[in-house]
Write a protein that holds these residues in place. Structure first.
Motif, PDB file in Angstrom:
ATOM      1  N   LEU A  39      68.312 102.000  67.472  1.00 12.06           N
ATOM      2  CA  LEU A  39      67.344 102.327  68.467  1.00 12.06           C
ATOM      3  C   LEU A  39      65.543 102.155  67.496  1.00 12.06           C
ATOM      4  O   LEU A  39      64.541 101.369  67.965  1.00 12.06           O
ATOM      5  N   SER A  40      65.595 102.252  66.081  1.00 10.35           N
ATOM      6  CA  SER A  40      64.226 101.976  65.381  1.00 10.35           C
ATOM      7  C   SER A  40      64.002 100.467  65.219  1.00 10.35           C
ATOM      8  O   SER A  40      62.945  99.858  65.030  1.00 10.35           O
ATOM      9  N   ASP A  41      65.440  99.231  64.963  1.00  9.55           N
ATOM     10  CA  ASP A  41      64.969  98.306  64.815  1.00  9.55           C
ATOM     11  C   ASP A  41      64.207  98.088  66.280  1.00  9.55           C
ATOM     12  O   ASP A  41      64.062  96.706  66.089  1.00  9.55           O
ATOM     13  N   SER A  42      64.947  98.389  67.737  1.00 10.21           N
ATOM     14  CA  SER A  42      64.577  97.890  68.582  1.00 10.21           C
ATOM     15  C   SER A  42      62.762  98.054  68.870  1.00 10.21           C
ATOM     16  O   SER A  42      62.303  97.784  69.754  1.00 10.21           O
ATOM     17  N   GLY A  43      62.554  98.884  67.839  1.00  8.19           N
ATOM     18  CA  GLY A  43      60.997  99.852  68.177  1.00  8.19           C
ATOM     19  C   GLY A  43      61.241 101.085  69.043  1.00  8.19           C
ATOM     20  O   GLY A  43      59.867 101.418  69.645  1.00  8.19           O
ATOM     21  N   ASP A  61      59.328 104.404  68.558  1.00 10.66           N
ATOM     22  CA  ASP A  61      58.068 104.533  67.653  1.00 10.66           C
ATOM     23  C   ASP A  61      57.665 104.667  68.987  1.00 10.66           C
ATOM     24  O   ASP A  61      57.011 105.178  69.317  1.00 10.66           O
ATOM     25  N   ALA A  62      58.551 103.847  70.223  1.00  5.87           N
ATOM     26  CA  ALA A  62      57.516 104.010  71.243  1.00  5.87           C
ATOM     27  C   ALA A  62      57.774 104.932  72.165  1.00  5.87           C
ATOM     28  O   ALA A  62      56.900 105.439  72.749  1.00  5.87           O
ATOM     29  N   ILE A  63      59.054 105.777  71.646  1.00  2.00           N
ATOM     30  CA  ILE A  63      58.559 107.249  72.577  1.00  2.00           C
ATOM     31  C   ILE A  63      57.756 108.631  71.619  1.00  2.00           C
ATOM     32  O   ILE A  63      57.089 108.611  72.183  1.00  2.00           O
ATOM     33  N   ALA A  64      57.897 107.934  70.218  1.00  6.97           N
ATOM     34  CA  ALA A  64      56.882 108.592  69.721  1.00  6.97           C
ATOM     35  C   ALA A  64      55.687 108.814  69.765  1.00  6.97           C
ATOM     36  O   ALA A  64      54.628 109.392  70.179  1.00  6.97           O
ATOM     37  N   HIS A  65      55.073 107.192  70.030  1.00  6.68           N
ATOM     38  CA  HIS A  65      53.125 106.821  70.720  1.00  6.68           C
ATOM     39  C   HIS A  65      53.448 107.425  72.188  1.00  6.68           C
ATOM     40  O   HIS A  65      52.194 108.112  72.101  1.00  6.68           O
ATOM     41  N   VAL A 107      63.876  96.706  73.284  1.00 12.35           N
ATOM     42  CA  VAL A 107      64.402  97.192  73.927  1.00 12.35           C
ATOM     43  C   VAL A 107      64.077  98.224  74.918  1.00 12.35           C
ATOM     44  O   VAL A 107      62.237  99.115  74.618  1.00 12.35           O
ATOM     45  N   ARG A 108      63.568  98.338  76.250  1.00 14.74           N
ATOM     46  CA  ARG A 108      62.704  99.293  76.831  1.00 14.74           C
ATOM     47  C   ARG A 108      63.185 100.658  77.047  1.00 14.74           C
ATOM     48  O   ARG A 108      64.014 100.865  76.815  1.00 14.74           O
ATOM     49  N   THR A 109      62.304 100.977  76.798  1.00 16.21           N
ATOM     50  CA  THR A 109      62.796 102.728  76.419  1.00 16.21           C
ATOM     51  C   THR A 109      63.591 103.351  77.155  1.00 16.21           C
ATOM     52  O   THR A 109      63.825 104.235  76.615  1.00 16.21           O
ATOM     53  N   GLY A 110      63.229 103.147  78.553  1.00 15.53           N
ATOM     54  CA  GLY A 110      63.991 103.851  79.342  1.00 15.53           C
ATOM     55  C   GLY A 110      65.600 103.305  78.661  1.00 15.53           C
ATOM     56  O   GLY A 110      66.463 104.273  79.033  1.00 15.53           O
ATOM     57  N   LEU A 111      66.016 102.788  78.050  1.00 16.04           N
ATOM     58  CA  LEU A 111      67.710 102.221  78.404  1.00 16.04           C
ATOM     59  C   LEU A 111      67.740 103.258  76.913  1.00 16.04           C
ATOM     60  O   LEU A 111      68.763 103.809  76.552  1.00 16.04           O
ATOM     61  N   ALA A 112      66.130 102.856  75.656  1.00 14.82           N
ATOM     62  CA  ALA A 112      66.837 103.820  74.673  1.00 14.82           C
ATOM     63  C   ALA A 112      67.029 105.098  74.821  1.00 14.82           C
ATOM     64  O   ALA A 112      67.376 105.854  73.719  1.00 14.82           O
ATOM     65  N   ALA A 161      73.990 102.069  73.128  1.00 17.93           N
ATOM     66  CA  ALA A 161      72.879 101.229  72.571  1.00 17.93           C
ATOM     67  C   ALA A 161      73.396  99.466  71.884  1.00 17.93           C
ATOM     68  O   ALA A 161      72.337  99.065  71.811  1.00 17.93           O
ATOM     69  N   LEU A 162      74.279  99.402  71.308  1.00 18.90           N
ATOM     70  CA  LEU A 162      74.794  97.999  70.675  1.00 18.90           C
ATOM     71  C   LEU A 162      74.722  97.473  71.811  1.00 18.90           C
ATOM     72  O   LEU A 162      74.294  96.053  72.186  1.00 18.90           O
ATOM     73  N   ALA A 163      75.426  97.332  72.807  1.00 24.30           N
ATOM     74  CA  ALA A 163      75.377  96.564  73.588  1.00 24.30           C
ATOM     75  C   ALA A 163      73.946  96.251  74.425  1.00 24.30           C
ATOM     76  O   ALA A 163      73.158  95.257  74.316  1.00 24.30           O
ATOM     77  N   VAL A 164      73.050  97.256  74.387  1.00 26.43           N
ATOM     78  CA  VAL A 164      71.677  97.179  75.351  1.00 26.43           C
ATOM     79  C   VAL A 164      70.968  95.947  74.094  1.00 26.43           C
ATOM     80  O   VAL A 164      69.847  95.279  74.173  1.00 26.43           O
ATOM     81  N   THR A 165      70.756  96.472  72.635  1.00 21.31           N
ATOM     82  CA  THR A 165      70.238  95.687  71.771  1.00 21.31           C
ATOM     83  C   THR A 165      71.048  94.366  71.646  1.00 21.31           C
ATOM     84  O   THR A 165      69.813  92.938  71.563  1.00 21.31           O
TER      85      THR A 165
END
Length: 478
Positions: A82-86, A89-93, A259-264, A312-316
């Motif tokens: 999740l961190s590699d996908s950003g 960070d987007a959720i925290a922002h 990766v879109r935030t919703g998928l994360a 998460a692996l598949a999405v990434t």
């Protein structure tokens, strides 16, 4: 108390003192080595047969790592993806931009309260670490928190997760106490929630606001922060990360898959949802139901976390712009930062098992049973002492239930439900060096023993005391 009981208490006190000295003195012994040395010495001093001592150490370390270790590893890899996908960070922002720093501890407490319904303490904390670290790092970069933002956000999560784990069924401890005391499930849940809400508020956001400014230098290892949050945006954070093994993680954001935030968020919620389904099945469905068996299996923490990781692996991978080799290297690197944590947790499990097998817990239980106390206070006290001496909240709950069950008969009712809550609360207090959760919090947040005592030990003791207070307050209606 007999002289033998006093001698066992003295051995426990010396063991804890020796452990603190080895870790905090100029010797600076690694916590894992200190735990093993003290564990062996405690077992020998308490009279545990030498031929059984090694077995106790292996069983304690192996059992604890079996419960926590694999799930922790999967959680670390999930957080890295999740961190590699950003995404984290987007959720925290999004959270920081829409909330004031004063509201953030309350939001974390609410999230942990929901996640804590189906998840064990350690598992829930692992799931929340990416969010806690991401939001805390943004607060740190913006200077929006007084004291350590990691403490400010970590304490509410610890309070909520521990309260739910110890005081509410269907967690194993409260469920065991409920069965042994013939308490009603619905009434126990209702009483537990009434006791849990003010407990979480006082031990979580309120205490966090007080303690965070007093622990200004608490910051997790740079590699672990970077693993869960991605490379730091600010120059100061980047410079900090470059001091340690996390330097190689500070890659150009543009080269990472997006990766879109919703998928994360879905990847994080999959383990939560599966565990909630397990809770529903064990509460509503008959034991012979094949649906219950299937939901119980997929709701096991290991299986649920594996499902979230695979999603998460598949999405990434499908996000593109990153090879399988790069992803594999990233996952391998994610395990390096938790290797020490796993060893220390295993050492804590070994210490717990030796205390239990050496008879220290039984001696404490027999002494407490002779006290003339209110049954709710007695159940709380026995669970507290046994949890402290054995390092196992479950041992404290099971033993306390067996001791006080004859005192209330089989009638159930409000008193039985309050006793379930009090015993569960007692099992949480004085969470210290022989508890795996203590070491997980200490190492995850980069604390020394004193800092961990002011957070993990203090928070769970506050939860224990407030839980007892709420149970006694409601007992006037019993």
């Amino acid at each position: 108390m007999t002289s033998h009981t006093w001698s066992l208490l003295l051995i426990l006190a010396v063991a804890i003192g020796a452990l603190i000295y080895l870790i905090n003195s100029r010797l600076r012994i690694h916590p894992f080595i200190a735990l093993i040395v003290v564990t062996v010495g405690t077992g020998i001093a308490a009279g545990e047969p030498v031929e059984k001592l090694i077995g106790s150490i292996e069983d304690g370390a192996g059992g604890t790592l079996g419960d926590v270790g694999i799930t922790l590893a999967l959680g670390a890899m999930l957080g890295r993806l999740l961190s590699d996908s950003g995404a984290t960070d987007a959720i925290a922002h999004a959270i920081v931009d829409r909330s004031s720093s004063r509201r953030l501890p309350w939001l974390v407490a609410a999230a942990a309260f929901v996640i804590g319904v189906p998840m064990f303490f350690e598992v829930g904390l692992i799931v929340l670490l990416p969010l806690i670290f991401s939001v805390a790092r943004r607060l740190e970069d913006q200077g929006g928190a007084k004291g350590s933002p990691y403490v400010l956000l970590g304490v509410p999560a610890i309070a909520a997760l521990s309260t739910l784990h110890g005081m509410l069924p269907p967690h194993p401890g409260p469920l065991t106490a409920m069965t042994g005391l013939h308490a009603d499930l619905g009434l126990t849940l209702a009483v537990g929630i009434v006791c849990a809400v003010p407990t979480v508020i006082l031990a979580g956001p309120v205490y966090a606001r007080w303690i965070a400014p007093r622990l200004t230098d608490v910051r997790p290892d740079a590699a672990l922060v970077a693993q869960f949050t991605g490379p730091a945006r600010s120059e100061a954070a980047t410079a900090h990360a470059s001091d340690g093994p996390g330097a190689q993680l500070a890659t150009d954001t543009a080269t990472r898959p997006r990766v879109r935030t919703g998928l994360a968020v879905t990847a994080v919620l999959i383990p939560v949802g599966l565990m909630l389904l397990r809770t529903f099945a064990e509460t509503v469905l008959d034991e012979s139901s094949p649906v219950r068996s299937a939901l119980t299996f997929v709701g096991e923490p290991l299986v649920a976390m594996l499902a979230g990781f695979l999603f998460a692996l598949a999405v990434t991978l499908t996000a593109g712009r990153r090879s399988g080799d790069a992803t594999r290297d990233s996952l391998t690197d994610s395990l390096k930062s938790i290797a020490a944590i796993l060893l220390i947790i295993g050492g804590g499990g070994a210490f717990k098992q030796v205390l239990q097998d050496s008879g220290i817990g039984d001696a404490i239980a027999s002494a407490a049973q002779g006290a003339h106390l209110n049954v709710i206070v007695l159940g709380w006290l026995i669970a507290l002492l046994l949890s402290l001496t054995t390092g196992s909240a479950t041992v404290g709950i099971v033993s306390a239930t067996g001791i006080v069950a004859p005192l209330i008969g089989t009638g159930g009712g409000l008193e039985a439900s309050l006793l379930v809550v009090a015993i569960g609360a007692g099992s949480l207090g004085l969470n210290y060096v022989n508890h795996a959760g203590f070491w997980l919090v200490k190492e995850s947040f980069g604390m020394d023993l004193t800092q961990a005592t002011k957070t993990q030990t203090a928070v769970q003791t506050l939860v224990s005391v407030f839980g007892l207070g709420m149970a006694l307050l409601l007992s006037v209606f019993a």
